[in-house]
Design an enzyme around this catalytic site. Structure first.
Site: not given
Ligand code: ATR
Length: 279
Positions: A15, A17, A62, A66, A132, A222
């Site tokens: 991390s 942080s 984290t 969360k 996010a 990042y």
């Molecule tokens: P976080 O909390 O980090 O935002 P998450 O809640 O798992 O992670 O959300 C992941 C996001 O990345 C979602 O928008 C997901 O799309 P879907 O809702 O359609 O699943 C997107 N995502 C992750 N891998 C992807 C990929 N290979 N192609 C397109 N979208 C992807």
């Protein structure tokens, strides 16, 4: 008196942080410490018991805690409640209050380098609809913008965002295909998925063929610091905003909640970049 701060999560050994908050403590001239409190899920309640015993002043939360942390705190900020996630806990006279600083931290991170960007004429496209994206969308809704649209692979998941609408900004849900075609309508494009993260650095969520020349393309990934999406944005004459700036400002807002001090963090964006590069 030493200010006691820290982070809980698993894994957290890499991390950034501690580095960030130690910089803030130096700038604020506060004697304090920011420690990592590792804990596997089965150890979480013991870790939290320890934090109660030492009367920790505040801590970050984290992955993967969360959501789980909400069962252990005394009070929840309404915004964190709506998002269903807490990343910052403040010890307020013995009571633990949970906040989420990700969305508002993101907004600060974009406003400091681009102070004119967010206004009544601004149209924004969010790429992704995960945790996010939810925080960022919720924070953007407070800014009274013209339009904040959401594109996602799962359209149903993106539609859930429309329940969070506040203020006067309009919102529509799009497929990535539609987003690519309408890209010239947006002043700010925010990539919130993990697509393009190391090691899959060549992956890109959409093509930026139709991006406006003076638009800002922001990627919350990042690692790498400059993603494939950023590179395409630059090659098409757009401006870019880096993921580590969000990382810095969600911490800056957490620090403000713990200390009341609004640290001028903009000069740390570059210092953090060097830290990420291992310099
Ligand atoms: P976080 O909390 O980090 O935002 P998450 O809640 O798992 O992670 O959300 C992941 C996001 O990345 C979602 O928008 C997901 O799309 P879907 O809702 O359609 O699943 C997107 N995502 C992750 N891998 C992807 C990929 N290979 N192609 C397109 N979208 C992807």
């Amino acid at each position: 008196m030493v200010l006691r701060l820290g982070l809980i999560g698993h894994p957290i050994s890499h991390s950034l942080s501690p580095w960030i908050h130690n910089e803030f403590l130096k700038i604020a001239n506060i004697q304090g410490e920011y420690k990592l409190y590792h804990g596997k899920p089965e150890e979480l309640s013991d870790v939290l018991k320890h934090l109660r015993e030492i009367e920790i002043d505040g801590f970050n939360v984290t992955v993967p805690y969360k959501q789980t942390i909400m069962d252990y705190i005394d009070e929840l900020d309404p915004e964190a409640e709506q998002l269903g996630a807490v990343n910052t806990v403040v010890n307020e006279n013995g009571k633990w209050k949970g906040y989420s600083t990700d969305g508002e931290g993101y907004v600060r991170s974009i406003q400091r380098p681009f102070p004119q960007l967010l206004n009544r004429d601004t149209s924004i496209l969010l790429l992704g609809a995960g945790g996010a994206a939810r925080g960022i969308y919720r924070a953007l809704m407070k800014e009274q913008l013209k339009q904040v649209d959401i594109a996602n692979r799962s359209i149903e998941k993106a539609k859930l965002f429309l329940n969070m609408q506040l203020g006067n900004s309009k919102s529509a849900v799009l497929s990535y295909n539609e987003a690519e075609k309408q890209l010239m309508n947006y002043d700010l494009i925010i990539q919130t998925t993990s697509v393009g993260m190391k090691p899959a650095v060549d992956e890109q969520i959409i093509s930026l063929e139709n991006v406006k020349k003076d638009a800002v393309v922001s990627d919350i990934v990042y690692q790498p610091i400059t993603t494939a999406l950023h590179q395409e944005a630059l090659s098409r004459g757009a401006k870019i905003h880096h993921g580590h700036a969000m990382l810095l400002y969600q911490a800056q807002l957490a620090f403000e909640k713990w200390t009341g001090i609004d640290i001028d963090a903009e000069h740390l964006v570059e210092k953090l970049e060097n830290q990420l590069r291992g310099e």
